[in-house]
Design a protein around this motif. Structure first.
Motif, mmCIF file in Angstrom:
data_model
loop_
_atom_site.group_PDB
_atom_site.id
_atom_site.type_symbol
_atom_site.label_atom_id
_atom_site.label_comp_id
_atom_site.label_asym_id
_atom_site.label_seq_id
_atom_site.Cartn_x
_atom_site.Cartn_y
_atom_site.Cartn_z
ATOM 1 N N TYR A 282 65.023 56.040 76.712
ATOM 2 C CA TYR A 282 63.830 56.240 75.884
ATOM 3 C C TYR A 282 63.428 57.726 75.842
ATOM 4 O O TYR A 282 63.055 58.251 74.784
ATOM 5 C CB TYR A 282 62.668 55.406 76.409
ATOM 6 C CG TYR A 282 62.825 53.921 76.201
ATOM 7 C CD1 TYR A 282 63.246 53.407 74.975
ATOM 8 C CD2 TYR A 282 62.563 53.023 77.229
ATOM 9 C CE1 TYR A 282 63.395 52.036 74.776
ATOM 10 C CE2 TYR A 282 62.709 51.649 77.041
ATOM 11 C CZ TYR A 282 63.134 51.165 75.814
ATOM 12 O OH TYR A 282 63.284 49.818 75.623
ATOM 13 N N SER B 79 61.712 50.074 63.616
ATOM 14 C CA SER B 79 61.144 50.379 64.935
ATOM 15 C C SER B 79 60.527 51.771 64.962
ATOM 16 O O SER B 79 59.489 51.989 65.601
ATOM 17 C CB SER B 79 62.225 50.266 66.010
ATOM 18 O OG SER B 79 62.702 48.948 66.116
ATOM 19 N N SER B 80 61.154 52.727 64.280
ATOM 20 C CA SER B 80 60.621 54.091 64.266
ATOM 21 C C SER B 80 59.285 54.151 63.529
ATOM 22 O O SER B 80 58.390 54.898 63.921
ATOM 23 C CB SER B 80 61.627 55.062 63.641
ATOM 24 O OG SER B 80 61.871 54.742 62.295
ATOM 25 N N LEU C 110 56.747 52.725 65.863
ATOM 26 C CA LEU C 110 56.472 53.745 66.882
ATOM 27 C C LEU C 110 55.543 54.808 66.330
ATOM 28 O O LEU C 110 54.643 55.278 67.048
ATOM 29 C CB LEU C 110 57.790 54.373 67.350
ATOM 30 C CG LEU C 110 57.695 55.546 68.322
ATOM 31 C CD1 LEU C 110 57.014 55.137 69.619
ATOM 32 C CD2 LEU C 110 59.089 56.118 68.616
#
Length: 303
Positions: A27, A106-107, A110
């Protein structure tokens, strides 16, 4: 009935800890890759500016200022790169989205999580830092979600706004004051002007990717004119800054010579690798420009 020995328990715990550590490092690497290319273009110049113009310094405030800057850069880059995966496949395939480390979906999730975190983090300092964070978030939304990144003038104006937000927020956090003094405000205005009239140097190396995405950057709209413009504006703005900040003769000659050299190289060297080096040299010149307010604070460049 099966029994588990102490050595087995220790092994399982160790294995779980190693898996957790490996995941954490993955991560962290993904976060690093989102911001890797902007350490020389954002982190270093902005922190130089912040330390030069801030009237107060302390190790704790410096750490908080650097953290504030990096998290906002992280937020902006995650948002921007979630929309530029096709371009990055050509120009920067090592970035997290095109390399497959994180999906576009997902980005973007985020990105919204980082927006909330950055606003919360900013609220720990002062109201003006919180407002700066909110303005930066709005600039990111307009740039990415409303598509102004493809407009040559709109993109530059948004870049100026984002850059000034980085500098303003970082300086407010470092100085531990609710507002800036006169020298800091003057330096911030000078920085905004410099970025506004010179920032499209970054677009020379990205012409292929920008053209593929249908963006209309200045080097695409006016390939020859943009080169001539930089050839003229870098020496002129260097001379103006040297005069405005009352540099000494030797410092003036060095800084103006840098501007002339970078402008001349941008005009003469036009291949992709050459333009990448041009942008690197431009950032060295920009760091120099951010050092100039030191003459108002400390008379450090009067020689």
């Amino acid at each position: 009935m099966a029994f588990t020995s102490n050595s087995d328990i220790l092994y399982f715990r160790f294995n779980a800890a190693m898996i957790t550590l490996h995941s954490g490092l993955c991560y962290l690497k993904t976060a690093w890759l989102f911001t890797k290319s902007d350490f020389k273009t954002i982190i270093l110049p902005v922190m130089i500016f912040t330390n030069v113009v801030s009237p107060r310094h302390s190790p704790l405030s410096f750490s908080c200022s650097l953290s504030w800057l990096w998290f906002h850069l992280f937020q902006g880059n995650v948002s921007n790169q979630s929309y530029s995966a096709h371009e990055d496949l050509l120009n920067k395939p090592w970035r997290p989205v095109p390399s497959g480390r994180i999906s576009v979906k997902s980005s973007r999730a985020l990105r919204w999580g980082l927006m909330i975190f950055c606003l919360g983090f900013s609220s720990l300092f002062s109201f003006n830092v919180l407002v700066t964070s909110a303005v930066f978030t709005m600039l990111v939304i307009v740039h990415d979600d409303f598509g102004l990144s493809g407009h040559p003038i709109g993109k530059n104006l948004l870049n100026v706004g984002a850059y000034v937000s980085f500098e303003l927020g970082s300086t407010l956090v470092l100085s531990d004051e609710p507002s800036l003094d006169r020298t800091s405000i003057t330096a911030l205005c000078c920085s905004a002007l410099v970025i506004l009239v010179t920032i499209h140097v970054q677009d020379f190396a990205d012409v292929k990717g920008d053209r593929m995405l249908g963006r209309r950057t200045l080097p695409i709209v006016a390939p020859e004119g943009s080169r001539i413009y930089i050839l003229c504006v870098l020496p002129l703005i260097s001379f103006a800054l040297a005069s405005f900040w009352s540099l000494g003769p030797l410092c003036s000659i060095l800084f103006i010579s840098m501007g002339i050299g970078v402008g001349l190289r941008c005009f003469l060297v036009r291949d992709e690798i050459g333009d990448q080096l041009n942008y690197w040299l431009y950032n060295i010149w920009l760091m120099g420009a951010h050092l100039l307010p030191a003459n108002a604070r400390f008379r450090a460049l009067a020689w």
